[in-house]
Enzyme design. Structure first.
Site, PDB file in Angstrom:
ATOM      1  N   TYR A  53     123.462 -99.638 111.372  1.00  0.00           N
ATOM      2  CA  TYR A  53     123.082 -98.523 112.237  1.00  0.00           C
ATOM      3  C   TYR A  53     121.774 -97.880 111.793  1.00  0.00           C
ATOM      4  CZ  TYR A  53     127.950 -98.765 113.889  1.00  0.00           C
ATOM      5  OH  TYR A  53     129.154 -99.161 114.404  1.00  0.00           O
ATOM      6  N   SER A 238     134.078 -97.820 121.133  1.00  0.00           N
ATOM      7  CA  SER A 238     133.574 -97.764 122.512  1.00  0.00           C
ATOM      8  C   SER A 238     134.689 -97.483 123.516  1.00  0.00           C
ATOM      9  CB  SER A 238     132.850 -99.069 122.883  1.00  0.00           C
ATOM     10  OG  SER A 238     131.940 -98.847 123.944  1.00  0.00           O
ATOM     11  N   LEU A 240     134.756 -95.301 125.601  1.00  0.00           N
ATOM     12  CA  LEU A 240     134.129 -94.924 126.872  1.00  0.00           C
ATOM     13  C   LEU A 240     133.241 -96.049 127.406  1.00  0.00           C
ATOM     14  CD1 LEU A 240     133.163 -91.191 126.210  1.00  0.00           C
ATOM     15  CD2 LEU A 240     135.213 -92.121 127.305  1.00  0.00           C
ATOM     16  N   GLY A 243     129.713 -95.392 127.030  1.00  0.00           N
ATOM     17  CA  GLY A 243     129.387 -94.186 127.795  1.00  0.00           C
ATOM     18  C   GLY A 243     129.615 -94.324 129.281  1.00  0.00           C
ATOM     19  N   LEU A 245     132.301 -94.868 131.060  1.00  0.00           N
ATOM     20  CA  LEU A 245     133.479 -94.196 131.611  1.00  0.00           C
ATOM     21  C   LEU A 245     133.296 -92.686 131.730  1.00  0.00           C
ATOM     22  CD1 LEU A 245     136.247 -96.360 129.937  1.00  0.00           C
ATOM     23  CD2 LEU A 245     136.067 -95.897 132.402  1.00  0.00           C
ATOM     24  N   GLY A 247     131.100 -91.631 133.597  1.00  0.00           N
ATOM     25  CA  GLY A 247     130.647 -91.554 134.980  1.00  0.00           C
ATOM     26  C   GLY A 247     129.158 -91.294 135.134  1.00  0.00           C
ATOM     27  N   LYS A 248     128.448 -91.108 134.014  1.00  0.00           N
ATOM     28  CA  LYS A 248     127.044 -90.713 134.123  1.00  0.00           C
ATOM     29  C   LYS A 248     126.127 -91.833 134.587  1.00  0.00           C
ATOM     30  CE  LYS A 248     126.216 -91.295 129.130  1.00  0.00           C
ATOM     31  NZ  LYS A 248     125.924 -90.556 127.879  1.00  0.00           N
TER      32      LYS A 248
END
Length: 350
Positions: A53, A238, A240, A243, A245, A247-248
């Site tokens: 990372y 993960s 989401l 990211g 999920l 909705g963005k």
């Protein structure tokens, strides 16, 4: 905050694990410090990072996230024992990390020492293999025949696993790491490590972290069943779906500074027409129960039998609080039925 035992270890971890892969690209040192403080104030004691990372990974940024955490640890030495700190050794394939070489015993020893230096700590609570040396069915390679298991040299892989365990054992004996875990591996991989640990009296893998969400639930039921009965903590990453999920990203939206505006190593493979349809349906369900789409997805993940701690990430304190709030949500039966109906329509949308 609820706490669960980390597999067969003696460690209790919060059911929320604070992920850190944005620290160093989307977030700076100050942001990371604030996220750690906010998460800990809400009962989170588990932080996950990796030598790889921040993400997207680059040679220039390699190790920066561990260094950011190390700076926090150094400035807050009295809090170190309150943190269950997990990191990972990168697998093969990245030219700036061991010239793309496989994980072996020597790599374990050197990488543990390097992580300890960056993290500015004397010990790592959970040291994980980021991905196995053999190709595994992760990162969009989960469809039938995307990976040819019959091409794998089993004896070579098992011999390599033994070498890795022996090196991990040396690190445990030296007090450098407390426990060992896996990431992006399979049921076969888990069980080979268990067999080797039992046969040679070596450290047992206590956990595995794999991608798991409403859009990507391939580990249910077989791998998770194995984790339950073998006392392996299951740690979804993960939850989401990168990211999505939240909705963005619906209708091809790309909010400024969001992850999907950055170049991704494996591309935006989660962004498919069926994913968009599934996310829109889950967003509608969330609205019906006065939840944000992220909270619905996280509350669903939390209640899956076998899940020990869910790894969440955030770029703002508002997102962090929203995500942690999800773990106080108990989804009613009506919501679970609606989610299950949507899941049946879109069981593998990417």
């Amino acid at each position: 905050m609820k706490y669960n035992k980390l597999g067969s270890s003696d460690i209790k971890v919060s059911e929320v694990c604070l992920g850190s892969m944005t620290w160093g690209v989307q977030n700076n040192q100050s942001d990371a410090n604030q996220q750690i403080e906010q998460a800990m104030s809400r009962g989170v004691n588990f932080i996950d990072t990796a030598e790889l990372y921040p993400v997207p990974p680059t040679g220039e940024k390699y190790g920066d996230t561990e260094q950011i955490i190390g700076n926090y640890v150094s400035a807050n030495k009295k809090k170190r024992n309150d943190i269950v700190l997990a990191t990972k050794i990168a697998g093969n394939g990245l030219p700036w990390i061991r010239k793309s070489a496989d994980i072996d015993g020597d790599a374990i020893i050197k990488s543990v020492d390097a992580s300890l230096k960056r993290l500015q700590t004397d010990y790592i609570d959970l040291y994980q293999l980021h991905w196995p040396n053999r190709t595994s069915p992760h990162f969009s390679k989960h469809r039938p025949n995307a990976v040819k298991f019959s091409d794998v040299d089993k004896d070579k892989q098992v011999s390599n696993m033994l070498t890795i365990l022996q090196a991990l054992n040396d690190c445990v004996k030296a007090g450098k790491i407390r426990h060992c875990g896996l990431s992006d591996d399979t049921t076969w991989g888990i069980n080979q490590y268990i067999k080797l640990s039992e046969k040679y009296a070596l450290p047992k893998m206590v956990s595995i972290q794999n991608e798991f969400s409403l859009l990507h639930a391939k580990d249910w039921p077989y791998l998770i069943e194995n984790c339950i009965h073998e006392d392996i903590a299951y740690l979804p990453w993960s939850p989401l779906a990168g990211g999505a999920l939240s909705g963005k990203y619906l209708n091809n939206m790309r909010p400024e500074g969001s992850r999907w505006t950055l170049t991704q190593r494996n591309g935006l493979f989660r962004d498919t027409p069926n994913s968009q349809l599934a996310i829109a349906e889950y967003k509608l369900i969330a609205q019906q129960f006065n939840l944000t789409p992220s909270q619905l997805a996280l509350a669903w993940c939390k209640q899956i039998d076998g899940v020990t701690s869910t790894i969440i990430g955030a770029t703002t304190l508002q997102q962090l609080d929203e995500n942690i709030d999800a773990f106080n949500v108990e989804l009613p039966e009506e919501a679970l039925v609606k989610i299950d109906s949507a899941f049946q329509q879109f069981p593998a949308p990417f």
